[in-house]
Design an enzyme around this catalytic site. Structure first.
Site, mmCIF file in Angstrom:
data_model
loop_
_atom_site.group_PDB
_atom_site.id
_atom_site.type_symbol
_atom_site.label_atom_id
_atom_site.label_comp_id
_atom_site.label_asym_id
_atom_site.label_seq_id
_atom_site.Cartn_x
_atom_site.Cartn_y
_atom_site.Cartn_z
ATOM 1 C CE LYS A 36 -4.045 1.849 2.341
ATOM 2 N NZ LYS A 36 -4.918 1.730 3.504
ATOM 3 C CG ASP A 55 -14.821 1.659 -1.675
ATOM 4 O OD1 ASP A 55 -15.891 2.154 -1.290
ATOM 5 O OD2 ASP A 55 -13.727 2.221 -1.536
HETATM 6 P P1 AMP Z 1 -9.998 4.717 0.533
HETATM 7 O O1 AMP Z 1 -10.490 5.992 1.088
HETATM 8 O O2 AMP Z 1 -8.680 4.297 1.057
HETATM 9 O O3 AMP Z 1 -11.000 3.620 0.631
HETATM 10 O O4 AMP Z 1 -9.744 4.975 -1.021
HETATM 11 C C1 AMP Z 1 -10.763 5.272 -1.953
HETATM 12 C C2 AMP Z 1 -10.212 5.187 -3.357
HETATM 13 O O5 AMP Z 1 -9.249 6.210 -3.572
HETATM 14 C C3 AMP Z 1 -9.505 3.884 -3.679
HETATM 15 O O6 AMP Z 1 -9.791 3.531 -5.001
HETATM 16 C C4 AMP Z 1 -8.050 4.223 -3.500
HETATM 17 O O7 AMP Z 1 -7.216 3.395 -4.250
HETATM 18 C C5 AMP Z 1 -8.006 5.662 -4.005
HETATM 19 N N1 AMP Z 1 -6.889 6.417 -3.412
HETATM 20 C C6 AMP Z 1 -6.783 6.826 -2.147
HETATM 21 N N2 AMP Z 1 -5.624 7.490 -1.947
HETATM 22 C C7 AMP Z 1 -4.981 7.503 -3.129
HETATM 23 C C8 AMP Z 1 -3.725 8.035 -3.570
HETATM 24 N N3 AMP Z 1 -2.895 8.678 -2.752
HETATM 25 N N4 AMP Z 1 -3.397 7.859 -4.871
HETATM 26 C C9 AMP Z 1 -4.219 7.213 -5.693
HETATM 27 N N5 AMP Z 1 -5.394 6.691 -5.343
HETATM 28 C C10 AMP Z 1 -5.783 6.831 -4.074
HETATM 29 MG MG MG Z 2 -10.563 1.652 0.461
#
Ligand code: AMP
Ligand code: MG
Length: 501
Positions: free
Chosen positions: A117, A263
């Site tokens: 990650k 998700d």
């Molecule tokens: P999360 O809030 O971690 O569930 O992320 C929601 C979405 O945003 C997921 O598809 C992650 O892969 C994407 N995402 C979150 N942070 C980043 C980042 N720094 N760069 C690219 N994608 C991100």
């Molecule tokens: Mg997520």
């Protein structure tokens, strides 16, 4: 077995999910970093996984887990998924800052995903940098390992590595990469992508794969009775059971996930995505920490209902595969969704019975239990320590533990505990002893996690190690617990947590 028919060596990654094709996982390499350095290596987990010695805390491991090298049999890739974020459907999300290296099989034959990650951008980064600041990496490492020690199904953390490169958020922060281990990273959102965004294309393969990977025994049992039962029907019903049990565990320890989007809900029933999550100190059913959850959608008391809602989204996606007859499919799916509340209640009631030192929960116990939580909320009492105080009272150990120095029960709680003691009169000594294994002494309190994050932002990983070590045995008092078990002072208290993406 690999494609040429030879048996996998113990040190080989497997790639069963990627082998479904590139519409599921797109090959993607990690982006190298400047100067990787260990933040943490999880020796205990490495042993559980029978992770090869040369890949443990070695220079080779440091390079491969930072994205500067590659384990020979790994095949990095980014998985696609969709999801409802705060109730709105996003047709395409995906591993934007995560890479699946492959699957790892432990000695018991169990398969798990090994994922990096924060290892750089992927086709699903949607303009993001694919990176993670050190703060969220430290939080996830500590929280997921503490949750595991508390007995909650969860993804784990094998390693945390500082990259030596800055990431830019509100300000410049040091970057880091986490090695995450989960039974798999298949989500409700993965099913949504193929069902909703791809209108069913590739859904059957995904559902068969997920059911066989996670619920093979249940599938075999169901098929022995009804050879025509579909994978989709079994998957939905098993996910209903797994998520009901999971959220019951969260409610039992005062854990607030913070971003219960579809998700972030794994089909295998493990906790995943430790973003703005937190443990409650003072109890309040409406407690929210996440800075982005202004409406309180994912407040503590809403978690069971939200997970139920997420399950209904899964059910809707699976309908066409559950049964060829539309009405039959609907009634089968509705059955699994409708059984969720009673499944949750059954697990939660059993857990509460154990926490209150009762043999079993009776229907007429409800007012007593509700009164307990009302009392905590009214008197602003600490969730974890209130249960531990009851534990020490039931076991007559208040004099031999630090509880009296840490917790001051209100008059209301003392009165309540008189009623509770009466209710417990017929209970066995085993039920009192059992309380010690379900009511923790320490949980990863927010202000302590923040200390580890602050230190790590200055390249000091000592606090992380101390806290990680302490949270490995959450049910036993240890020397120094006045520090680790104490609730935050007014100055230390943290009211808001951030995703930190
Ligand atoms: P999360 O809030 O971690 O569930 O992320 C929601 C979405 O945003 C997921 O598809 C992650 O892969 C994407 N995402 C979150 N942070 C980043 C980042 N720094 N760069 C690219 N994608 C991100
Ligand atoms: Mg997520």
């Amino acid at each position: 077995m690999s494609v040429d028919g030879t048996l996998n060596q113990p040190a080989d990654f497997e790639h069963s999910y990627s082998e479904l094709g590139q519409s599921y996982v797109v090959p993607t390499s990690a982006t190298p970093v400047s100067s990787p350095r260990w933040i943490a290596w999880n020796t205990a987990l490495a042993q559980e996984l029978q992770w090869p010695q040369p890949w443990s805390h070695s220079d080779e491991a440091l390079a491969a887990l930072a994205g500067n090298g590659q384990f020979e049999s790994s095949r990095p890739g980014a998985s696609v998924y969709a999801g409802h974020q705060f109730g709105s459907f996003n047709p395409q999300l995906g591993d934007g800052r995560a890479l699946l290296l492959g699957e790892w099989r432990n000695s018991q034959g169990g398969l798990c995903d090994i994922q990096l990650k924060g290892a750089g951008p992927t086709p699903y980064s949607r303009g993001g940098d694919g990176r993670s600041p050190v703060g969220p990496v430290v939080r996830e490492y500590l929280m997921s390992e503490a949750m595991h020690a508390l007995g909650v199904p969860t993804s784990r953390a094998l390693a945390a590595i500082a990259t030596g490169d800055p990431v830019y958020r509100q300000q410049r922060e040091p970057g880091a990469v986490l090695t995450r281990v989960a039974s798999s990273h298949l989500r409700i959102g993965t099913v949504q992508f193929f069902a909703m965004t791809r209108r069913g294309e590739g859904l059957d393969e995904l559902v068969t794969y997920a059911t066989e990977r996670h619920y093979k025994a249940a599938l075999d049992t169901a098929r022995a009775q009804d050879p025509k039962i579909t994978c989709a029907q079994v998957l939905l019903d098993e996910v209903s059971k797994a998520l009901a049990a999971l959220v019951a565990r969260w409610q039992g320890i005062g854990f607030i996930h913070g971003v219960l989007n579809t998700d972030n809900m794994l089909l295998c029933g493990q906790t995943v995505d430790y973003g703005p999550c937190a443990f409650m100190d003072r109890f309040s059913a409406g407690r929210v920490f996440s800075s982005i959850d202004s409406g309180g959608r994912y407040a503590f008391g809403n978690q069971p209902g939200i997970v139920h809602w997420n399950l209904s989204v899964l059910a809707q996606c699976l309908l066409p595969l559950i049964h060829t007859d539309e009405h039959t499919a609907l009634s089968l799916a509705q059955g699994s969704v409708d059984r969720f509340p009673e499944r949750f209640s059954a697990v939660y009631a059993a857990l509460l019975a154990a926490k209150f030192g009762l043999e079993a929960m009776r229907e007429d116990d409800k007012p007593l239990i509700e009164q307990f939580f009302q009392q905590l909320e009214q008197d602003d009492l600490d969730f974890t320590l209130a249960f531990r105080w009851l534990t020490e009272v039931a076991n007559e150990t208040t004099g031999a533990s630090p509880i009296t120095e840490l917790f001051n029960p209100s008059d209301g709680l003392r009165d309540w505990s008189d009623q509770w003691s009466q209710r417990r009169q017929a209970s066995s000594t085993e039920s009192a002893a059992r309380m010690q294994g379900v009511n923790p002494v320490v949980v990863p309190r927010n202000h302590l996690v923040a200390q580890a994050i602050d230190a790590a932002e200055n390249e000091d990983y000592g606090r992380l190690k101390v806290l990680n070590d302490r949270w490995r045995s959450p049910f036993t008092w240890l020397a120094g617990d006045l520090e680790f078990a104490a609730p935050p002072t007014a100055d230390e208290e943290i009211h808001r947590t951030f995703c930190g993406t």
